[in-house]
Design a protein around this motif. Structure first.
Motif, PDB file in Angstrom:
ATOM      1  N   ARG A 104      27.590  34.914  -4.948  1.00 23.66           N
ATOM      2  CA  ARG A 104      28.068  35.192  -6.294  1.00 23.66           C
ATOM      3  C   ARG A 104      27.615  36.596  -6.661  1.00 23.66           C
ATOM      4  O   ARG A 104      26.587  37.078  -6.177  1.00 23.66           O
ATOM      5  CB  ARG A 104      27.553  34.175  -7.310  1.00 23.66           C
ATOM      6  CG  ARG A 104      26.169  34.442  -7.860  1.00 23.66           C
ATOM      7  CD  ARG A 104      25.694  33.405  -8.867  1.00 23.66           C
ATOM      8  NE  ARG A 104      26.562  33.274 -10.027  1.00 23.66           N
ATOM      9  CZ  ARG A 104      26.405  32.332 -10.954  1.00 23.66           C
ATOM     10  NH1 ARG A 104      25.412  31.446 -10.833  1.00 23.66           N
ATOM     11  NH2 ARG A 104      27.221  32.260 -11.982  1.00 23.66           N
TER      12      ARG A 104
ATOM     13  N   ILE B  44      26.145  39.292  -9.245  1.00 20.56           N
ATOM     14  CA  ILE B  44      25.338  39.357 -10.457  1.00 20.56           C
ATOM     15  C   ILE B  44      24.936  40.813 -10.721  1.00 20.56           C
ATOM     16  O   ILE B  44      25.082  41.688  -9.867  1.00 20.56           O
ATOM     17  CB  ILE B  44      24.062  38.496 -10.364  1.00 20.56           C
ATOM     18  CG1 ILE B  44      23.084  39.087  -9.337  1.00 20.56           C
ATOM     19  CG2 ILE B  44      24.398  37.055 -10.024  1.00 20.56           C
ATOM     20  CD1 ILE B  44      21.696  38.470  -9.397  1.00 20.56           C
TER      21      ILE B  44
ATOM     22  N   SER C 116      23.508  32.297  -3.935  1.00 21.35           N
ATOM     23  CA  SER C 116      23.394  31.337  -5.040  1.00 21.35           C
ATOM     24  C   SER C 116      23.218  29.928  -4.488  1.00 21.35           C
ATOM     25  O   SER C 116      23.725  29.603  -3.422  1.00 21.35           O
ATOM     26  CB  SER C 116      24.659  31.390  -5.907  1.00 21.35           C
ATOM     27  OG  SER C 116      24.696  30.311  -6.823  1.00 21.35           O
TER      28      SER C 116
ATOM     29  N   ILE D 255      30.158  28.382  -9.535  1.00 23.68           N
ATOM     30  CA  ILE D 255      30.177  29.850  -9.534  1.00 23.68           C
ATOM     31  C   ILE D 255      31.476  30.362 -10.160  1.00 23.68           C
ATOM     32  O   ILE D 255      31.470  31.283 -10.977  1.00 23.68           O
ATOM     33  CB  ILE D 255      30.008  30.392  -8.105  1.00 23.68           C
ATOM     34  CG1 ILE D 255      28.598  30.073  -7.590  1.00 23.68           C
ATOM     35  CG2 ILE D 255      30.264  31.900  -8.054  1.00 23.68           C
ATOM     36  CD1 ILE D 255      28.391  30.385  -6.132  1.00 23.68           C
TER      37      ILE D 255
ATOM     38  N   ASN E 173      31.479  30.331 -13.798  1.00 23.73           N
ATOM     39  CA  ASN E 173      30.428  31.184 -14.379  1.00 23.73           C
ATOM     40  C   ASN E 173      29.241  30.389 -14.910  1.00 23.73           C
ATOM     41  O   ASN E 173      28.607  30.774 -15.909  1.00 23.73           O
ATOM     42  CB  ASN E 173      31.009  32.064 -15.496  1.00 23.73           C
ATOM     43  CG  ASN E 173      32.067  33.027 -14.996  1.00 23.73           C
ATOM     44  OD1 ASN E 173      32.001  33.501 -13.862  1.00 23.73           O
ATOM     45  ND2 ASN E 173      33.045  33.320 -15.836  1.00 23.73           N
TER      46      ASN E 173
ATOM     47  N   THR F 286      25.513  29.206 -15.158  1.00 21.07           N
ATOM     48  CA  THR F 286      24.217  29.826 -14.874  1.00 21.07           C
ATOM     49  C   THR F 286      23.069  28.818 -14.910  1.00 21.07           C
ATOM     50  O   THR F 286      22.005  29.073 -14.353  1.00 21.07           O
ATOM     51  CB  THR F 286      23.920  30.949 -15.887  1.00 21.07           C
ATOM     52  OG1 THR F 286      23.950  30.411 -17.225  1.00 21.07           O
ATOM     53  CG2 THR F 286      24.950  32.068 -15.779  1.00 21.07           C
TER      54      THR F 286
ATOM     55  N   GLU G 217      20.735  27.746 -11.789  1.00 22.04           N
ATOM     56  CA  GLU G 217      20.758  28.817 -10.796  1.00 22.04           C
ATOM     57  C   GLU G 217      19.335  29.225 -10.405  1.00 22.04           C
ATOM     58  O   GLU G 217      18.367  28.921 -11.115  1.00 22.04           O
ATOM     59  CB  GLU G 217      21.540  30.016 -11.351  1.00 22.04           C
ATOM     60  CG  GLU G 217      21.716  31.187 -10.394  1.00 22.04           C
ATOM     61  CD  GLU G 217      22.376  30.807  -9.076  1.00 22.04           C
ATOM     62  OE1 GLU G 217      21.635  30.299  -8.203  1.00 22.04           O
ATOM     63  OE2 GLU G 217      23.594  31.009  -8.928  1.00 22.04           O
TER      64      GLU G 217
ATOM     65  N   TRP H 207      18.924  39.108 -15.526  1.00 20.44           N
ATOM     66  CA  TRP H 207      20.112  39.139 -14.676  1.00 20.44           C
ATOM     67  C   TRP H 207      21.310  38.641 -15.472  1.00 20.44           C
ATOM     68  O   TRP H 207      21.154  38.052 -16.539  1.00 20.44           O
ATOM     69  CB  TRP H 207      19.900  38.311 -13.404  1.00 20.44           C
ATOM     70  CG  TRP H 207      19.903  36.808 -13.609  1.00 20.44           C
ATOM     71  CD1 TRP H 207      18.864  36.031 -14.025  1.00 20.44           C
ATOM     72  CD2 TRP H 207      20.996  35.904 -13.393  1.00 20.44           C
ATOM     73  NE1 TRP H 207      19.228  34.709 -14.096  1.00 20.44           N
ATOM     74  CE2 TRP H 207      20.542  34.598 -13.705  1.00 20.44           C
ATOM     75  CE3 TRP H 207      22.313  36.068 -12.967  1.00 20.44           C
ATOM     76  CZ2 TRP H 207      21.357  33.473 -13.598  1.00 20.44           C
ATOM     77  CZ3 TRP H 207      23.131  34.958 -12.866  1.00 20.44           C
ATOM     78  CH2 TRP H 207      22.648  33.672 -13.179  1.00 20.44           C
TER      79      TRP H 207
ATOM     80  N   GLN I 289      25.591  37.099 -15.023  1.00 20.00           N
ATOM     81  CA  GLN I 289      26.779  36.728 -14.254  1.00 20.00           C
ATOM     82  C   GLN I 289      27.869  37.753 -14.534  1.00 20.00           C
ATOM     83  O   GLN I 289      28.140  38.099 -15.687  1.00 20.00           O
ATOM     84  CB  GLN I 289      27.249  35.331 -14.661  1.00 20.00           C
ATOM     85  CG  GLN I 289      28.685  35.005 -14.278  1.00 20.00           C
ATOM     86  CD  GLN I 289      28.890  34.936 -12.779  1.00 20.00           C
ATOM     87  OE1 GLN I 289      27.973  34.586 -12.049  1.00 20.00           O
ATOM     88  NE2 GLN I 289      30.090  35.258 -12.315  1.00 20.00           N
TER      89      GLN I 289
END
Length: 402
Positions: free
Chosen positions: A65, A67, A138, A145, A148, A150, A153, A173, A175
């Protein structure tokens, strides 16, 4: 060879060197860890014991993924941000961060991670909110993913921070979409240059800085590069203010759509000369007149130690702080501040004990490094003109023809 062909050739070379650059980054950090490199270089010490949360590396199949990572650093001991495909003998910020990500399986290979930084800083320059975008490993499913998600994660911030030295910190961090670029999606960048204003006329410097605001061709405030033919940028704000609770310390703050190579340090050199009353504030207007001055006078740029990248601004990016990282980062930063205070007190004691007199250099010298004697200033516009970007392009084309 056309401009487009030159860009294509440059990108091809970069991709070809990516894999080699990974190996070099890891080797340089390992050399630092083994003590074979300069002892003053910061080290990302290896952890012999398995860290909490790292067991997942061996237990799960990761999926990719993209980021964005936001990070800060004290660049004093590093050879700039960007790693180099050619061994330079000095560790960079990216060398250390990438080594940490490789060892924790955040990434498998930097060369194929499609990474890029929001702001590239030189040797000795610092940052508060720089950004890197890249593909990472990920532990979520493909569906999660794509949606989206999170929650659940990996804690990228904590995982990487455990492997970093005390002068580099991952802070959050986000997405992002697969086509997001930390460099090209950046709407603005904000820099501060902190300096001692003792002996300088700050009001004159503020007047000179105000002329920077607006859309201008900033070629005479930058070092020309072949790949940057367009030297027009929009400056949203430029001002000089006093640093709170520090009477003689000031900060030159500038925010723009983007910056050219060495632009802020060259600008700061001009402002310092204005503050020293060696140049008029209107020198800024003169240098912005590229019809009259199509090539930059080859004046020296300011020292890097006061320059800080404050922020890279993006639209629709929601940052996620690492769990339980606030106290961890506060401890690292406060420890560094404590050591710096001790160092400052020691030097003040040495100066007082030795009864050393005041520095007699021109006030601007601590900023510009220009060592001209008092009364011997050479006007900036009298400096020999340096090649501009178009000169470099013509030179490259002539070499290709020959």
């Amino acid at each position: 060879m056309s401009k487009e062909e030159l860009h294509a050739k440059l990108e091809k070379i970069k991709k070809k060197n990516a894999q080699l650059s990974d190996q070099i980054s890891q080797m340089k950090v390992k050399l630092a860890q083994s003590g074979l490199e300069n002892e003053e270089e910061p080290l990302a010490k290896k952890k012999k014991k398995t860290q909490k949360g790292e067991k997942e590396q061996n237990d799960q199949i990761f999926r990719k993924r993209k980021i964005a990572l936001r990070f800060s650093y004290d660049g004093t001991k590093y050879n700039g941000l960007q790693r180099s495909p050619v061994p330079a003998g000095k560790t960079t910020i990216e060398d250390v961060i990438f080594d940490a990500m490789l060892r924790t399986k955040v990434v498998d290979d930097i060369g194929t991670a499609d990474y890029i930084a929001g702001g590239r800083t030189d040797k000795g320059v610092h940052a508060v909110n720089n950004v890197i975008s890249l593909f990472v490993n990920s532990r979520l499913s493909e569906d999660e993913i794509n949606e989206n998600v999170t929650v659940g994660e990996r804690n990228f911030v904590a995982i990487i921070n455990r492997q970093l030295p005390d002068d580099i910190w991952i802070t959050s961090w986000a997405q992002i979409s697969s086509d997001f670029s930390a460099r090209f999606n950046c709407k603005s960048r904000h820099y501060n240059y902190i300096f001692d204003s003792s002996g300088l006329d700050v009001e004159l410097m503020k007047e000179a800085a105000s002329y920077l605001i607006g859309e201008h061709d900033f070629r005479n405030f930058s070092q020309a590069q072949l790949e940057r033919q367009n030297t027009v940028r929009v400056c949203f704000a430029a001002d000089i203010k006093q640093v709170p609770n520090m009477s003689s310390m000031c900060v030159f703050s500038i925010k723009a759509s983007g910056f050219l190579y060495h632009q802020i340090r060259l600008t700061m050199a001009i402002l310092a000369l204005v503050g020293n009353k060696l140049e008029k504030s209107t020198i800024v207007k003169e240098l912005l007149d590229v019809e009259k001055y199509p090539r930059r006078p080859s004046y020296k740029y300011a020292n890097p130690d006061g320059l800080v990248l404050i922020d890279c601004e993006y639209e629709n990016v929601e940052w996620i702080d690492g769990e339980d990282q606030s106290r961890f980062l506060a401890s690292k930063i406060e420890n560094k501040m404590y050591n710096m205070k001790i160092g400052l007190s020691v030097h003040e004691l040495i100066k007082k004990t030795l009864d050393i007199g005041k520095d007699t250099d021109e006030p601007h010298r601590k900023i510009t490094g220009i060592a001209a004697k008092k009364g011997c200033h050479k006007p900036v516009l009298d400096y020999h003109p340096s090649p501009n970007a178009n000169d470099l392009l013509l030179k490259s084309q002539n070499k290709t023809k020959n």
